[in-house]
Design a protein around this motif. Structure first.
Motif, PDB file in Angstrom:
ATOM      1  N   LYS A  67       0.835  -1.210   0.000  1.00  0.00           N
ATOM      2  CA  LYS A  67       0.000   0.000   0.000  1.00  0.00           C
ATOM      3  C   LYS A  67       0.865   1.255   0.000  1.00  0.00           C
ATOM      4  O   LYS A  67       0.560   2.228  -0.676  1.00  0.00           O
ATOM      5  N   GLN A  68       1.967   1.231   0.766  1.00  0.00           N
ATOM      6  CA  GLN A  68       2.869   2.390   0.816  1.00  0.00           C
ATOM      7  C   GLN A  68       3.445   2.707  -0.562  1.00  0.00           C
ATOM      8  O   GLN A  68       3.725   3.861  -0.874  1.00  0.00           O
ATOM      9  N   PHE A  69       3.615   1.684  -1.382  1.00  0.00           N
ATOM     10  CA  PHE A  69       4.145   1.873  -2.726  1.00  0.00           C
ATOM     11  C   PHE A  69       3.032   2.072  -3.754  1.00  0.00           C
ATOM     12  O   PHE A  69       3.303   2.148  -4.952  1.00  0.00           O
ATOM     13  N   GLY A  70       1.790   2.147  -3.287  1.00  0.00           N
ATOM     14  CA  GLY A  70       0.665   2.364  -4.182  1.00  0.00           C
ATOM     15  C   GLY A  70       0.337   1.158  -5.047  1.00  0.00           C
ATOM     16  O   GLY A  70      -0.257   1.300  -6.118  1.00  0.00           O
ATOM     17  N   ILE A  71       0.716  -0.022  -4.591  1.00  0.00           N
ATOM     18  CA  ILE A  71       0.475  -1.239  -5.359  1.00  0.00           C
ATOM     19  C   ILE A  71      -0.840  -1.866  -4.903  1.00  0.00           C
ATOM     20  O   ILE A  71      -1.046  -2.108  -3.717  1.00  0.00           O
ATOM     21  N   ALA A  72      -1.713  -2.130  -5.874  1.00  0.00           N
ATOM     22  CA  ALA A  72      -3.033  -2.700  -5.593  1.00  0.00           C
ATOM     23  C   ALA A  72      -3.216  -3.984  -6.401  1.00  0.00           C
ATOM     24  O   ALA A  72      -2.498  -4.236  -7.379  1.00  0.00           O
ATOM     25  N   GLU A  73      -4.171  -4.769  -5.993  1.00  0.00           N
ATOM     26  CA  GLU A  73      -4.488  -6.021  -6.679  1.00  0.00           C
ATOM     27  C   GLU A  73      -4.686  -5.767  -8.175  1.00  0.00           C
ATOM     28  O   GLU A  73      -5.367  -4.827  -8.578  1.00  0.00           O
ATOM     29  N   GLY A  74      -4.041  -6.592  -8.997  1.00  0.00           N
ATOM     30  CA  GLY A  74      -4.157  -6.485 -10.442  1.00  0.00           C
ATOM     31  C   GLY A  74      -3.086  -5.632 -11.101  1.00  0.00           C
ATOM     32  O   GLY A  74      -2.941  -5.649 -12.327  1.00  0.00           O
ATOM     33  N   ASP A  75      -2.311  -4.884 -10.309  1.00  0.00           N
ATOM     34  CA  ASP A  75      -1.255  -4.037 -10.876  1.00  0.00           C
ATOM     35  C   ASP A  75      -0.174  -4.895 -11.521  1.00  0.00           C
ATOM     36  O   ASP A  75       0.218  -5.938 -10.989  1.00  0.00           O
ATOM     37  N   ARG A  76       0.300  -4.414 -12.663  1.00  0.00           N
ATOM     38  CA  ARG A  76       1.423  -5.059 -13.337  1.00  0.00           C
ATOM     39  C   ARG A  76       2.718  -4.542 -12.726  1.00  0.00           C
ATOM     40  O   ARG A  76       2.932  -3.332 -12.626  1.00  0.00           O
ATOM     41  N   LEU A  77       3.577  -5.471 -12.358  1.00  0.00           N
ATOM     42  CA  LEU A  77       4.845  -5.152 -11.716  1.00  0.00           C
ATOM     43  C   LEU A  77       5.986  -5.712 -12.558  1.00  0.00           C
ATOM     44  O   LEU A  77       5.760  -6.496 -13.474  1.00  0.00           O
ATOM     45  N   LEU A  78       7.196  -5.325 -12.223  1.00  0.00           N
ATOM     46  CA  LEU A  78       8.383  -5.813 -12.920  1.00  0.00           C
ATOM     47  C   LEU A  78       9.212  -6.648 -11.965  1.00  0.00           C
ATOM     48  O   LEU A  78       9.499  -6.218 -10.847  1.00  0.00           O
ATOM     49  N   SER A  79       9.582  -7.835 -12.408  1.00  0.00           N
ATOM     50  CA  SER A  79      10.425  -8.713 -11.610  1.00  0.00           C
ATOM     51  C   SER A  79      11.786  -8.846 -12.284  1.00  0.00           C
ATOM     52  O   SER A  79      11.870  -9.186 -13.466  1.00  0.00           O
ATOM     53  N   ALA A  80      12.845  -8.539 -11.545  1.00  0.00           N
ATOM     54  CA  ALA A  80      14.216  -8.774 -12.023  1.00  0.00           C
ATOM     55  C   ALA A  80      14.641 -10.114 -11.443  1.00  0.00           C
ATOM     56  O   ALA A  80      14.885 -10.232 -10.247  1.00  0.00           O
ATOM     57  N   ASN A  81      14.675 -11.122 -12.299  1.00  0.00           N
ATOM     58  CA  ASN A  81      14.943 -12.483 -11.844  1.00  0.00           C
ATOM     59  C   ASN A  81      16.409 -12.847 -11.994  1.00  0.00           C
ATOM     60  O   ASN A  81      17.000 -12.641 -13.057  1.00  0.00           O
ATOM     61  N   LEU A  82      16.956 -13.396 -10.941  1.00  0.00           N
ATOM     62  CA  LEU A  82      18.267 -14.023 -11.023  1.00  0.00           C
ATOM     63  C   LEU A  82      18.010 -15.508 -11.235  1.00  0.00           C
ATOM     64  O   LEU A  82      17.314 -16.146 -10.444  1.00  0.00           O
ATOM     65  N   GLN A  83      18.535 -16.030 -12.336  1.00  0.00           N
ATOM     66  CA  GLN A  83      18.319 -17.427 -12.687  1.00  0.00           C
ATOM     67  C   GLN A  83      19.328 -18.280 -11.914  1.00  0.00           C
ATOM     68  O   GLN A  83      20.509 -17.945 -11.851  1.00  0.00           O
ATOM     69  N   LEU A  84      18.848 -19.379 -11.357  1.00  0.00           N
ATOM     70  CA  LEU A  84      19.692 -20.258 -10.548  1.00  0.00           C
ATOM     71  C   LEU A  84      19.838 -21.604 -11.238  1.00  0.00           C
ATOM     72  O   LEU A  84      18.860 -22.158 -11.736  1.00  0.00           O
ATOM     73  N   ARG A  85      21.034 -22.099 -11.257  1.00  0.00           N
ATOM     74  CA  ARG A  85      21.297 -23.391 -11.887  1.00  0.00           C
ATOM     75  C   ARG A  85      21.394 -24.503 -10.854  1.00  0.00           C
ATOM     76  O   ARG A  85      22.104 -25.474 -11.022  1.00  0.00           O
TER      77      ARG A  85
END
Length: 142
Positions: A67-85
């Motif tokens: 809520k502090q970041f203004g994120i609500a249900e259904g919002d599109r977000l960005l994930s920076a994924n580190l791939q693990l082997r």
């Protein structure tokens, strides 16, 4: 602690890492992570997608933080994924199974970092989100 002066506060530790270690790790994720779709669900949950694994993991956040970041249900977000082997390095289990459209047989797990919670550069964030193909958003919601 070596080099500590009287009155210095001890370095805080979270999950066995110092705050400085976590900052460095997050900088690495933001610079080198693979950008993928993530979507805010209800009750503090976020679905984060990995194109390499064609899989989604569900993350839990404190609802007040979102809520502090203004994120609500259904919002599109960005994930920076580190791939693990390797399998889940927290407990040794294979906890993410690749989907039918996985693009890499080498990636066996991934560590998502929700960029919306880690940056104030809104214009760049939107630019990266706009580059995510529509099928990723769909897969993230399935």
């Amino acid at each position: 602690r070596r080099g500590a002066r009287p009155g210095d506060r001890p370095e805080r530790s979270v999950g066995g890492r110092t705050v400085a270690d976590w900052r460095q790790h997050l900088r690495h994720a933001l610079r080198h992570g693979d950008c993928n779709a993530a979507i805010a669900l209800d009750k503090g949950l976020v679905a984060a997608y990995s194109r390499d694994m064609d899989a989604v993991v569900i993350l839990r956040f404190d609802e007040d933080v979102l809520k502090q970041f203004g994120i609500a249900e259904g919002d599109r977000l960005l994930s920076a994924n580190l791939q693990l082997r390797s399998f889940n390095y927290w407990n040794g289990d294979l906890d993410v199974l690749p989907g039918p459209n996985a693009t890499s047989s080498e990636v066996q797990n991934f560590e998502p970092h929700i960029v919306d919670l880690l940056t104030t550069d809104h214009a760049r964030l939107v630019s990266f989100k706009n580059k995510i193909p529509g099928d990723q958003w769909i897969r993230c919601q399935e």
